[in-house]
Design a protein around this motif. Structure first.
Motif, PDB file in Angstrom:
ATOM      1  N   SER A  25      34.945  38.602  48.856  1.00  0.00           N
ATOM      2  CA  SER A  25      34.193  39.464  49.768  1.00  0.00           C
ATOM      3  C   SER A  25      34.624  40.907  49.563  1.00  0.00           C
ATOM      4  O   SER A  25      35.591  41.180  48.868  1.00  0.00           O
ATOM      5  N   ARG A  26      33.890  41.838  50.178  1.00  0.00           N
ATOM      6  CA  ARG A  26      34.179  43.264  49.970  1.00  0.00           C
ATOM      7  C   ARG A  26      35.556  43.623  50.519  1.00  0.00           C
ATOM      8  O   ARG A  26      35.970  43.148  51.560  1.00  0.00           O
ATOM      9  N   GLU A  51      32.712  46.020  42.920  1.00  0.00           N
ATOM     10  CA  GLU A  51      31.745  45.338  43.781  1.00  0.00           C
ATOM     11  C   GLU A  51      31.890  43.824  43.545  1.00  0.00           C
ATOM     12  O   GLU A  51      32.241  43.384  42.450  1.00  0.00           O
ATOM     13  N   THR A  52      31.670  43.028  44.585  1.00  0.00           N
ATOM     14  CA  THR A  52      32.061  41.611  44.540  1.00  0.00           C
ATOM     15  C   THR A  52      31.425  40.835  43.381  1.00  0.00           C
ATOM     16  O   THR A  52      32.082  40.005  42.764  1.00  0.00           O
ATOM     17  N   ASP A  68      28.291  39.097  51.830  1.00  0.00           N
ATOM     18  CA  ASP A  68      28.377  39.468  50.417  1.00  0.00           C
ATOM     19  C   ASP A  68      27.678  38.449  49.528  1.00  0.00           C
ATOM     20  O   ASP A  68      27.818  38.499  48.311  1.00  0.00           O
ATOM     21  N   TRP A 122      34.344  50.368  55.591  1.00  0.00           N
ATOM     22  CA  TRP A 122      34.231  48.928  55.871  1.00  0.00           C
ATOM     23  C   TRP A 122      34.314  48.625  57.371  1.00  0.00           C
ATOM     24  O   TRP A 122      33.850  47.579  57.813  1.00  0.00           O
TER      25      TRP A 122
END
Length: 412
Positions: free
Chosen positions: A138-139, A147-148, A197, A341
Motif C-alpha cells: 500500500s502507499r 508508486e505501489t 491502492d 497521506w
C-alpha cells in the motif's frame, strides 16, 4: 541446510569483526543499536558478505508495507521449534541492517529476515531464500517510495522463476500479481482492510470488481487465486481443512492475519500449525509496539501506524470512546517528508474520543482533523498531552520516528 563448514573467507571475517566493533562504538555513544552503521562498514569491506553469511542458513524473507516486523517475529518464534534462528528482530530491514543481524547468528539453522519492500529483489538475489512471505502493498513514504504498482512490478520481475516457496496474501491484488511470476506459490486468505491502492487491475489497468471478499478484473480475467490457507475468525484453516485456534497476546485482526501467514511459512519447514501457533503466543510486544507503559501515573498503550493502511488497522484496536487518544506525527527521513497521506486516513473513526495532537507535524495533523470535524487539542509534548487527558487508559498512536521519540520519553 545449516552445516559446520565455515563459509567465511578471511576477508569476510575481518568485515564481520570490524562491523561489530563499529556497532559497539555506536551503541556506547548512545546512537542506537549500531546495526546499520556496523553493517555498512562490513559491506564496504566485503561487498559479498550478505551472500556469504546467508549460504549456510535456510533463509526466510518477509516483505510488506504493513506487518513485516511483527510477522518476522511470529515466524522466528514458530521456527525455533525446529532449530536455532537468527533474525533482524529490531526491524533494520535494508541490506546493512540485515548483514549485521546475520553476522550475529553463526550457529543458526534459520535466518528469518524482514526486508524493506524496495530492497526485496536484491536481498532475495543475495540470500537465495527457501521461502518468501508477501503480506500486502500500500502507499507509504510518498516522497521516496515508488508508486505501489511499480513496487509490485519490481517484485514480479525480481521473483520471476524464484526457487523459493512464496507464501502470498491472496486478498491483495498487487501481491497476487507480483507473486504470480513464481512457480511455487502458497496462497493465504489473510484479508485486506485497506483497498484504496487496488481498485485498478495491476495486470491490464482495468477496473477491479470486488464482490464480497472476492476480486477479479472484468477486462483481462486476472482474479483472486484459490487459497490453501485462510484466516477464519479466531482460527487458521490449513490445506487439509483443519481449523487451528489462534491465541495471541498481540491485539487485533491484522495480527491474526500475520499469524495465519506465519503458520503457512512454518509448515513449509515441517512445523505443524498447532506447534507454530502455540509458540506465537510468546510474543507480547514487538519493538515496543502494543506495550502498555506507566507514565506520570497513567497507563499508555503505544501503537505504531505509519501509513493509511496502518492507521485504519490501528483504529480498530483502540478502546471504545471516550478513551483518550494521543496522535503524534513526524516527517523526518525515516518517515518520509510528505504528509499528504494524512488526507487518506478516515479520522471520523475517532469521533467521541478526546484527541490530543503532538509531534513535529502536529499542525498538519490538526488541519486534517479539523476538516474531519474532530475535537482535539494541540500540545507541545507528550507530558502536556497526558496531563490534559481525562481518566482511563490512554491510546497513543504515532508514526515511525514519533514512536521512537515517545519510547525514549516514556522509558520503554
Amino acid at each position: 541446510m545449516a552445516g559446520n563448514s565455515d563459509p567465511l573467507t578471511p576477508r569476510a571475517k575481518i568485515a564481520v569483526t570490524a562491523g561489530k566493533a563499529v556497532a559497539a562504538a555506536s551503541r556506547a555513544a548512545g546512537r542506537g543499536s549500531g546495526s546499520v552503521i556496523g553493517g555498512r562498514v562490513a559491506l564496504k569491506l566485503d561487498p559479498d558478505l550478505l551472500a556469504r553469511l546467508a549460504q549456510n542458513l535456510d533463509v526466510i524473507l518477509v516483505s510488506a508495507t504493513n506487518g513485516k516486523t511483527t510477522t518476522t517475529r511470529l515466524i522466528a518464534e514458530a521456527l525455533r521449534a525446529a532449530g536455532p534462528v537468527v533474525s533482524n528482530a529490531l526491524g533494520a530491514n535494508m541490506p546493512a541492517g540485515i548483514t549485521s543481524a546475520l553476522a550475529g547468528g553463526s550457529d543458526s539453522k534459520y535466518g528469518v529476515i524482514e526486508v524493506d519492500e524496495k530492497y526485496l529483489a536484491g536481498v532475495a538475489r543475495d540470500t537465495a531464500p527457501k521461502c518468501i512471505a508477501l503480506l500486502n502493498l500500500s502507499r507509504d513514504q510518498l516522497d521516496r517510495a515508488a508508486e505501489t504498482r511499480m513496487l509490485a512490478e519490481n517484485w514480479r520481475e525480481g521473483l520471476a522463476g524464484s526457487k523459493a516457496v512464496i507464501v502470498a496474501n491472496a486478498d491483495d491484488p498487487l501481491v497476487v500479481w507480483a507473486a504470480s511470476s513464481s512457480p511455487n506459490v502458497v496462497w493465504v486468505a489473510a484479508g485486506q482492510m485497506w483497498k484504496d491502492d487496488a481498485w485498478s487491475c495491476p495486470s491490464c489497468g482495468g477496473v477491479m470488481q470486488r464482490p464480497g471478499d472476492d476480486w477479479f478484473c472484468g477486462e483481462c480475467g486476472f482474479r483472486r487465486p484459490q487459497p490453501s490457507w485462510a484466516l477464519s475468525g479466531d482460527h487458521v484453516l490449513d490445506p487439509h481443512g483443519s481449523a487451528w485456534p489462534i491465541h495471541l497476546q498481540l491485539p487485533g485482526r491484522a495480527n491474526k492475519a500475520n499469524a495465519a501467514s506465519s503458520a503457512a511459512v512454518a509448515a513449509v519447514f515441517g512445523v505443524p500449525p498447532q506447534v507454530a501457533l502455540e509458540r506465537m503466543y510468546q510474543v507480547q510486544a514487538v519493538a515496543g509496539r502494543y506495550d502498555v507503559v506507566q507514565f506520570q501515573g497513567r497507563d499508555l498503550r503505544l501503537l505504531l501506524a505509519k501509513n493509511p493502511a496502518g492507521w485504519l488497522e490501528t483504529f480498530s484496536l483502540i478502546d471504545p470512546a471516550p478513551a483518550p487518544v494521543i496522535l503524534s506525527v513526524n516527517a523526518r527521513g525515516a518517515d518520509g517528508t510528505d504528509t499528504s497521506w494524512l488526507w487518506d486516513v478516515d479520522y471520523t473513526r475517532l469521533t467521541g474520543h478526546p484527541i490530543f495532537v503532538i509531534g513535529d507535524r502536529k499542525l498538519d495533523l490538526a488541519v486534517r482533523l479539523e476538516v474531519a470535524n474532530q475535537h482535539f487539542q494541540v500540545c507541545d509534548s507528550v507530558d502536556q498531552a497526558v496531563q490534559q487527558c481525562p481518566p482511563g487508559r490512554i491510546e497513543v498512536i504515532a508514526n515511525y520516528t514519533a514512536f521512537q521519540d515517545l519510547r525514549r520519553r516514556v522509558g520503554n
